[in-house]
Scaffold this motif. Structure first.
Motif, mmCIF file in Angstrom:
data_model
loop_
_atom_site.group_PDB
_atom_site.id
_atom_site.type_symbol
_atom_site.label_atom_id
_atom_site.label_comp_id
_atom_site.label_asym_id
_atom_site.label_seq_id
_atom_site.Cartn_x
_atom_site.Cartn_y
_atom_site.Cartn_z
ATOM 1 N N THR A 162 0.841 -1.207 0.000
ATOM 2 C CA THR A 162 0.000 0.000 0.000
ATOM 3 C C THR A 162 0.871 1.249 0.000
ATOM 4 N N ILE A 163 1.930 1.228 0.796
ATOM 5 C CA ILE A 163 2.883 2.356 0.802
ATOM 6 C C ILE A 163 3.560 2.454 -0.570
ATOM 7 N N GLY A 164 3.921 1.293 -1.141
ATOM 8 C CA GLY A 164 4.580 1.290 -2.444
ATOM 9 C C GLY A 164 3.708 1.869 -3.539
ATOM 10 N N ARG A 165 2.420 1.553 -3.515
ATOM 11 C CA ARG A 165 1.516 2.112 -4.530
ATOM 12 C C ARG A 165 1.424 3.624 -4.401
ATOM 13 N N GLN A 166 1.456 4.132 -3.181
ATOM 14 C CA GLN A 166 1.430 5.582 -2.977
ATOM 15 C C GLN A 166 2.709 6.221 -3.505
ATOM 16 N N LEU A 167 3.833 5.566 -3.283
ATOM 17 C CA LEU A 167 5.111 6.092 -3.778
ATOM 18 C C LEU A 167 5.153 6.074 -5.309
ATOM 19 N N LEU B 93 -0.941 9.285 2.971
ATOM 20 C CA LEU B 93 -1.380 7.963 3.407
ATOM 21 C C LEU B 93 -2.343 8.055 4.591
ATOM 22 N N ALA B 94 -2.105 9.033 5.475
ATOM 23 C CA ALA B 94 -2.983 9.195 6.631
ATOM 24 C C ALA B 94 -4.368 9.658 6.205
ATOM 25 N N PHE B 95 -4.435 10.561 5.258
ATOM 26 C CA PHE B 95 -5.726 11.110 4.837
ATOM 27 C C PHE B 95 -6.464 10.184 3.874
ATOM 28 N N SER B 96 -5.735 9.583 2.924
ATOM 29 C CA SER B 96 -6.403 8.794 1.885
ATOM 30 C C SER B 96 -6.575 7.326 2.258
ATOM 31 N N GLN B 97 -5.576 6.752 2.970
ATOM 32 C CA GLN B 97 -5.622 5.332 3.305
ATOM 33 C C GLN B 97 -5.887 5.067 4.789
#
Length: 527
Positions: A177-182, A203-207
């Motif tokens: 999930t972090i990788g997709r954001q990056l 990540l805090a706001f969207s995920q």
């Protein structure tokens, strides 16, 4: 107190034919094909194929008094369709003006005093303004003129490739999930230029994930091992170092890493002596390390088969060949499609004309068929006039730049502006500009955009004008022949050009050098 005033004004208004011609004239060949297919889909009265020897639809508009369009296949300046006459700056032959007629007066349709259900077909045959005629907008707006037509990308995107590699990685779902954001934060050049703290906020706001910056950095390190090499770097220095890490370790790679880690600022400014003194390198060691760094890719996002860069293919609008001292100029076949008015629709209109019973439904049918027939005829005429205008414009350019087209030598280009060609073909400058804006010609020396042949003149010692294109060509030759250890400054380049007879200032030399994408002398220095 309200007043009523009457004013008589004289104004010009583009007819639908002129608007359609302007739009067709300025588009390149690739877009012309799409435009023709679109018209064929929306107008059943238009179809592909050669026209009949006698146009069956001509008599329907005989009362309109329209001028005939010039035949696009007519000879330009000589019977062999060649360009063997020398250009003397004046129009050798009077050529007909190719302009679409402007409808100044619109005849009024007389109201029938007979029964309301009867239909007089002459009312529709003489109607110049066809209501509901489908146009691509009301006029040639600036946004529509300059827009780029998107091209389909069938090779996949960089993001798709990175997401696929992420799926095959050993990361858990939380890390993916972090990788997709990056990966979503990577720009077109392949860099992540946002702070990792900002990505943590995203990540805090969207995920709804509370992620620490070190965790994001750990996932980033994994993504930086993906292909292409250097992807997801945060700056140029990191990008180059990531690419060096994938190379087999040897002395040259180690020296290159030291240069990037310890003397990156000196490297960007090409202060090679400082690098050599600081790292205690020999001349050959420094040269090999710098050569290795220069082979690396500074923009990994635009490389490889899955790069996000858009590839534009140039389709020439003209084909020019040179045979025994004569030029043969032809249009690309995609610019000269065979279109005709559908005979079925023409016969349908004649059947309505001969019908004895003419009620309200018959009136609607006649209006629909008349609109489609007029639309098809206007489109065919606009295509024909486009072909004729393109040929006349390119014909004049070839005659004006005859010496260049014979030898392909850039120094043979003459100063030429839009006005020169407009006067030669007796058309407006805006028409020539539309032709030259997005068209290209295929010659024996390669494909050239028409804009390439237009340039301003620079005074010489002989009293003649030289093309700015010629000066740029000579400037490029001088720079290519300079000693790379001691490149020439703009002042020295100015003096060398002046010595050759070109009266040019230093700031003009700098402007031409920048237009040629040549850096300043300090950045051209090589070991």
């Amino acid at each position: 107190m309200q007043r009523l005033d009457m004013k008589q004004l004289l104004s010009q208004k583009l007819s639908p034919q002129q608007i359609q011609f302007i739009k067709l004239l300025q588009i390149p060949t690739a877009e012309l094909e799409a435009r023709i297919k679109e018209e064929l889909e929306v107008n059943p009265a238009l179809e592909e194929g050669e026209e009949e020897p006698e146009d069956e639809f001509d008599d329907l508009d005989s009362d309109d008094g329209d001028e005939e369009f010039d035949d696009p296949d007519a000879e330009l300046d000589n019977p062999d369709n060649t360009l063997d006459e020398d250009f003397d700056g004046e129009q050798s032959e009077e050529q007909p003006e190719v302009e679409l007629p402007v409808k100044e007066e619109v005849p009024e349709v007389a109201e029938s005093s007979s029964e309301s259900d009867d239909l007089d077909l002459s009312d529709y045959l003489n109607d110049d303004e066809i209501a509901g005629y489908k146009m691509q907008g009301d006029g040639p707006g600036e946004d529509e003129d300059d827009r780029e037509m998107p091209l389909a990308d069938t090779s996949g995107s960089l993001m798709d490739s990175l997401l696929s590699q992420l799926g095959f990685s050993s990361l858990d779902e939380y890390q993916k999930t972090i990788g997709r954001q990056l990966i979503g934060s990577i720009d077109g050049d392949g860099y992540i230029r946002r702070d990792l703290s900002a990505i943590a906020n995203d990540l805090a706001f969207s995920q709804n994930l509370e992620v620490a910056v070190p965790e994001i950095e750990g996932v980033l390190r994994v993504i930086q091992t993906f292909d292409p090499a250097g992807i997801a770097a945060r700056d140029l220095q990191e990008c180059l170092l990531l690419q060096l890490e994938r190379r087999p370790s040897d002395e040259t790679v180690e020296h290159a890493e030291h240069i990037l880690n310890d003397t990156f600022e000196e490297f960007t400014k090409k202060h090679y002596q400082r690098i050599q003194q600081k790292l205690d390198l020999e001349d050959n060691e420094l040269k090999e390390a710098i050569g290795l760094i220069l082979k690396l890719n500074p923009k990994p996002g635009g490389s490889g088969p899955v790069g996000g860069g858009k590839i534009q293919y140039i389709i020439p609008d003209f084909l020019l060949s040179h045979d025994n001292g004569q030029f043969n100029l032809t249009l690309n076949t995609r610019n000269a499609p065979d279109l005709r008015v559908s005979p079925a629709y023409t016969e349908m209109f004649r059947a309505y004309d001969k019908a004895s019973k003419k009620d309200k439904k018959m009136k609607e049918a006649v209006t629909f068929v008349k609109q489609k027939l007029d639309s098809a005829k206007w489109f065919i005429d606009a295509i024909r006039q486009r072909q004729n205008t393109l040929l006349r414009t390119m014909d004049a350019i070839v005659r004006y730049q005859r010496e260049f087209f014979e030898e392909g030598d850039e120094s043979k280009l003459r100063p030429m502006i839009l006005k020169d060609i407009a006067l030669e073909i007796s058309m407006d400058i805006s028409t020539v500009s539309r032709v030259a804006n997005s068209k290209a010609v295929q010659t024996e020396f390669g494909i050239y955009p028409l804009k390439y042949f237009f340039s301003e003149g620079i005074a010489t010692d002989s009293g003649e004008d030289a093309s700015s294109r010629e000066v740029k060509y000579i400037l490029k030759e001088i720079i290519e022949g300079e000693q790379k250890k001691k490149p020439l400054s703009d002042d020295k380049l100015e003096k060398m050009l002046n010595a050759r007879g070109y009266n040019i200032a230093r700031r003009t030399v700098a402007k031409y050098r920048e237009q040629l994408n040549i850096p300043v002398a300090r950045l051209r220095k090589e070991l």
